[in-house]
Design a protein around this motif. Structure first.
Motif, PDB file in Angstrom:
ATOM      1  N   GLY A 109       0.843  -1.197   0.000  1.00 17.80           N
ATOM      2  CA  GLY A 109       0.000   0.000   0.000  1.00 17.80           C
ATOM      3  C   GLY A 109       0.868   1.233   0.000  1.00 17.80           C
ATOM      4  N   TRP A 110       0.242   2.377  -0.248  1.00 18.89           N
ATOM      5  CA  TRP A 110       1.002   3.620  -0.206  1.00 18.89           C
ATOM      6  C   TRP A 110       1.503   3.857   1.195  1.00 18.89           C
ATOM      7  CZ3 TRP A 110       2.392   4.588  -4.760  1.00 18.89           C
ATOM      8  CH2 TRP A 110       1.524   4.435  -5.834  1.00 18.89           C
ATOM      9  N   LYS A 111       2.638   4.507   1.313  1.00 17.56           N
ATOM     10  CA  LYS A 111       3.265   4.700   2.614  1.00 17.56           C
ATOM     11  C   LYS A 111       2.286   5.324   3.595  1.00 17.56           C
ATOM     12  CE  LYS A 111       8.139   4.789   1.453  1.00 17.56           C
ATOM     13  NZ  LYS A 111       9.375   5.578   1.378  1.00 17.56           N
ATOM     14  N   ASN A 112       2.445   4.945   4.859  1.00 19.49           N
ATOM     15  CA  ASN A 112       1.508   5.372   5.894  1.00 19.49           C
ATOM     16  C   ASN A 112       1.334   6.873   5.967  1.00 19.49           C
ATOM     17  OD1 ASN A 112       0.813   2.852   6.689  1.00 19.49           O
ATOM     18  ND2 ASN A 112       2.342   2.714   8.296  1.00 19.49           N
ATOM     19  N   SER A 113       2.395   7.630   5.754  1.00 22.86           N
ATOM     20  CA  SER A 113       2.243   9.082   5.791  1.00 22.86           C
ATOM     21  C   SER A 113       1.727   9.548   4.434  1.00 22.86           C
ATOM     22  CB  SER A 113       3.580   9.755   6.104  1.00 22.86           C
ATOM     23  OG  SER A 113       4.576   9.345   5.199  1.00 22.86           O
ATOM     24  N   PHE A 114       0.453   9.953   4.436  1.00 18.55           N
ATOM     25  CA  PHE A 114      -0.209  10.368   3.193  1.00 18.55           C
ATOM     26  C   PHE A 114       0.168  11.827   2.952  1.00 18.55           C
ATOM     27  CE2 PHE A 114      -4.204  11.643   0.943  1.00 18.55           C
ATOM     28  CZ  PHE A 114      -4.052  10.827  -0.138  1.00 18.55           C
ATOM     29  N   LYS A 115       1.396  12.053   2.492  1.00 19.79           N
ATOM     30  CA  LYS A 115       1.956  13.396   2.453  1.00 19.79           C
ATOM     31  C   LYS A 115       1.519  14.165   1.218  1.00 19.79           C
ATOM     32  CE  LYS A 115       4.024  13.381   6.350  1.00 19.79           C
ATOM     33  NZ  LYS A 115       3.470  14.174   7.439  1.00 19.79           N
ATOM     34  N   LYS A 116       0.344  14.719   1.310  1.00 25.31           N
ATOM     35  CA  LYS A 116      -0.149  15.630   0.291  1.00 25.31           C
ATOM     36  C   LYS A 116      -0.693  16.853   1.016  1.00 25.31           C
ATOM     37  CE  LYS A 116      -1.530  11.950  -2.917  1.00 25.31           C
ATOM     38  NZ  LYS A 116      -0.743  12.286  -4.092  1.00 25.31           N
ATOM     39  N   GLU A 117      -0.587  18.004   0.385  1.00 26.25           N
ATOM     40  CA  GLU A 117      -1.213  19.188   0.969  1.00 26.25           C
ATOM     41  C   GLU A 117      -2.724  19.035   0.836  1.00 26.25           C
ATOM     42  OE1 GLU A 117       2.135  22.622   0.242  1.00 26.25           O
ATOM     43  OE2 GLU A 117       0.448  22.499  -1.148  1.00 26.25           O
ATOM     44  N   HIS A 118      -3.427  19.243   1.928  1.00 28.24           N
ATOM     45  CA  HIS A 118      -4.868  18.983   1.926  1.00 28.24           C
ATOM     46  C   HIS A 118      -5.585  20.113   2.644  1.00 28.24           C
ATOM     47  CE1 HIS A 118      -8.528  16.473   3.228  1.00 28.24           C
ATOM     48  NE2 HIS A 118      -8.658  16.811   1.965  1.00 28.24           N
ATOM     49  N   ILE A 119      -6.551  20.727   1.956  1.00 25.08           N
ATOM     50  CA  ILE A 119      -7.330  21.825   2.530  1.00 25.08           C
ATOM     51  C   ILE A 119      -8.812  21.466   2.438  1.00 25.08           C
ATOM     52  CG2 ILE A 119      -8.027  24.238   2.213  1.00 25.08           C
ATOM     53  CD1 ILE A 119      -5.199  24.815   1.240  1.00 25.08           C
ATOM     54  N   VAL A 120      -9.547  21.675   3.542  1.00 23.52           N
ATOM     55  CA  VAL A 120     -10.982  21.378   3.584  1.00 23.52           C
ATOM     56  C   VAL A 120     -11.745  22.692   3.715  1.00 23.52           C
ATOM     57  CG1 VAL A 120     -12.812  20.071   4.720  1.00 23.52           C
ATOM     58  CG2 VAL A 120     -10.465  19.190   4.733  1.00 23.52           C
ATOM     59  N   ILE A 121     -12.671  22.928   2.782  1.00 23.37           N
ATOM     60  CA  ILE A 121     -13.422  24.186   2.720  1.00 23.37           C
ATOM     61  C   ILE A 121     -14.917  23.897   2.835  1.00 23.37           C
ATOM     62  CG2 ILE A 121     -13.966  26.206   1.289  1.00 23.37           C
ATOM     63  CD1 ILE A 121     -11.218  25.803  -0.058  1.00 23.37           C
ATOM     64  N   GLY A 122     -15.566  24.512   3.807  1.00 23.28           N
ATOM     65  CA  GLY A 122     -17.017  24.390   3.952  1.00 23.28           C
ATOM     66  C   GLY A 122     -17.709  25.458   3.124  1.00 23.28           C
ATOM     67  N   ILE A 204      -7.971  19.825  -2.734  1.00 21.79           N
ATOM     68  CA  ILE A 204      -8.970  20.742  -2.167  1.00 21.79           C
ATOM     69  C   ILE A 204     -10.268  19.957  -2.004  1.00 21.79           C
ATOM     70  CG2 ILE A 204     -10.142  22.952  -2.368  1.00 21.79           C
ATOM     71  CD1 ILE A 204      -7.102  23.223  -2.357  1.00 21.79           C
ATOM     72  N   SER A 205     -10.700  19.772  -0.754  1.00 22.02           N
ATOM     73  CA  SER A 205     -11.962  19.073  -0.468  1.00 22.02           C
ATOM     74  C   SER A 205     -13.021  20.102  -0.078  1.00 22.02           C
ATOM     75  CB  SER A 205     -11.784  18.080   0.679  1.00 22.02           C
ATOM     76  OG  SER A 205     -10.960  17.013   0.317  1.00 22.02           O
TER      77      SER A 205
END
Length: 531
Positions: A109-122, A204-205
């Protein structure tokens, strides 16, 4: 573990399952052969949504030959080297003894640290102010035809599509790679979402909330119940700010989120009309102590993204029909600061549950946004509290993020976690999943500092309202502590008690309580009763 190895291999290689008789360091790690195997591994990982299963000691036709221990270890080492080349790792090895040697099942599987920049916007705003249509156009690049056709990518329930009104939270994503936006041809395609998650450097979520007033409770759940980084408020150019706009802005500000304002439907009005809407929005923002900043160019978007905080509010004009302003949103989202989660990352895992599913072939799945800590596949967690105040042990079977399987998730990730040890019927929204080291407690009563924003009369001991804390939406009984009565505009200390069942809450958490048009906000200051 595979229950019947012969039956399993008899079906042949498929999807993410690869058979290898043996792998030799001297041959399979030479440059040309290694490239072929890496390409093959990427293909299997893609088919398995981030998981590949290699069976060592198995012929291409599925017959079991087995390997001596030394050769088996060499083959596993080759897989380890190959997986590291693509940023993956070996997650699990199961061995099956034969008469002569062993077969190994190796999960990658992909390495445990899911190292992507991630931003959540409501995303909030009044009904028919173009929230879902804006997100549909932004995440696909498909322009609207003026009837809201792109909102179908978010309104997935039959009655939502028929009425053109969102009735529940929806989630949308797009991303960036090498500074360029990566959009989806069909956001309803789970495979395409999974591939986007894999290749983008920044994700961007969006949490698309509900604009219709009767479903304000769901909007509050979307803003209070998710671990959001930013709030985006839509205002239609042909209507301007409404009482619901003000209500949604108040909720975003109560959660202390930086705000982005997007004026939609610019194609429906002229310049004078747009300016009037700008003036009304600016006036509204200044009343609550915010500084409006009109974004006219990409350089403006870049500048405000670097300076943006809880005080500066960018305002961007858009049209989902002409596409105007979408490139400014791209520039803003590309450069928004990713909140630091370093302190939360090191704490024991905890997540509030937002939704519960029963998925065929998977079992019980709970979804939510991780509040703190990391969670890994195979870990044992505590689920609860139940009505008795107790927690029960469950095990993590798998983790998905936007249909993309990951080995580990961290704070801010919106995930679905498949668990063993509890049925969907036992689980309710507002419960938590937590690592045993978190030592969760069930709480029935607490104190809070609150401000009464709207109330037609006075509030006294015994006042009941629905209180929202994280994903919890529960009737509470309130008692003022500083004074006998509280009215609109008052601030003070209160005691609150969950009426029907205990929940897990802690000091410092924000809350919103509502009953009819009455509304108050506040934060928990003291836990009174642990069960």
């Amino acid at each position: 573990m595979i229950k019947d190895l012969k039956s399993f291999t008899k079906k042949g290689e498929r999807r993410n399952i690869e058979f290898k008789k043996a792998l030799k360091i001297s041959y399979h790690l030479n440059e040309d052969r290694k490239k072929q195997l890496i390409s093959q591994m990427k293909y299997r990982m893609e088919k398995g949504k981030g998981k590949a299963i290699y069976l060592l000691g198995v012929e291409d036709d599925g017959s079991l030959t087995g390997l001596p221990m030394e050769e088996l270890q060499e083959s596993i080492h080759v897989l380890k080297v190959l997986s590291q080349e693509i940023g993956a790792c070996i997650e699990e090895v199961n061995e099956y003894p034969l008469d002569d040697g062993k077969v190994a099942e190796v999960t990658i599987g992909w390495k445990n640290s899911f190292k992507k920049e991630h931003i959540v916007i409501g995303v909030a705003g009044h009904v028919d102010h173009g929230k879902s249509t804006l997100l549909g156009s932004l995440t696909t690049g498909i322009l609207d035809d003026g009837t809201g056709k792109t909102r179908i990518f978010l309104d997935v329930q039959k009655h939502e599509i028929e009425r053109g009104l969102s009735a529940d939270l929806s989630f949308a994503i797009y991303g960036f790679l090498d500074g360029q936006p990566i959009r989806l041809d069909n956001p309803l395609d789970k495979k395409e979402k999974s591939e986007l998650m894999e290749k983008c450097e920044r994700i961007i979520s969006f949490v698309d909330t509900v604009g219709h007033e009767p479903w304000l409770r769901t909007t509050i759940r979307g803003i209070v119940g998710q671990k959001l980084d930013y709030g985006l408020l839509t205002v239609a150019a042909d209507q301007g700010p409404t009482h619901i706009t003000r209500e949604h802005l108040g909720i975003i500000l109560a959660m202390e989120l930086p705000v982005i304002v997007v004026i939609t439907k610019k194609d429906l009005v002229g310049e004078d009309g747009i300016q009037k809407v700008h003036d009304k929005i600016s006036e509204l923002l200044k009343l609550v102590g915010r500084i409006p900043y009109k974004v006219k160019s990409r350089s403006d978007a870049l500048l405000v993204s670097e300076k943006m905080n809880q005080h500066i509010v960018p305002i961007i004009e858009t049209s989902s029909v002409t596409g105007e302003g979408l490139e400014l949103l791209d520039e803003l989202f590309l450069n928004l600061k990713v909140p630091e989660n370093a302190s939360e990352d090191k704490k024991p895992f905890m997540m509030y549950i937002d939704k519960v599913y029963s998925v065929k072939g998977v079992g019980t799945v709970v979804s939510g946004t991780i509040r703190q800590g990391r969670v890994k596949k195979g870990e044992k967690l505590l689920l609860g509290p139940f009505h008795t105040g107790e927690f029960k042990e469950v095990k993590v079977k798998s983790i998905e993020m936007h249909h993309y399987q990951i080995g580990c998730a961290e704070p801010g990730h919106i995930v679905g976690i498949s668990i063993a040890g509890a049925s969907p019927q036992e689980i309710e929204r507002g419960m938590i999943l937590a690592h045993p080291e978190y030592n969760p407690k069930a709480v029935r009563e607490f104190e809070a500092e609150v401000a009464i924003l709207v109330h037609p009369t006075t509030i006294k001991a015994g006042y009941e309202s629905v209180t929202h804390i994280e994903t919890i939406a529960e009737t509470t009984i309130l008692e003022p502590l500083d004074q006998e009565f509280m009215s609109a505009g008052d601030k003070g200390k209160v005691r609150m008690r969950f009426k029907y069942r205990p929940h897990h809450v802690k000091e410092g958490q924000k809350l919103i309580f509502r009953e009819g048009r009455s509304k108050g906000i506040g934060s928990i200051t003291k836990i009174i009763e642990n069960l």
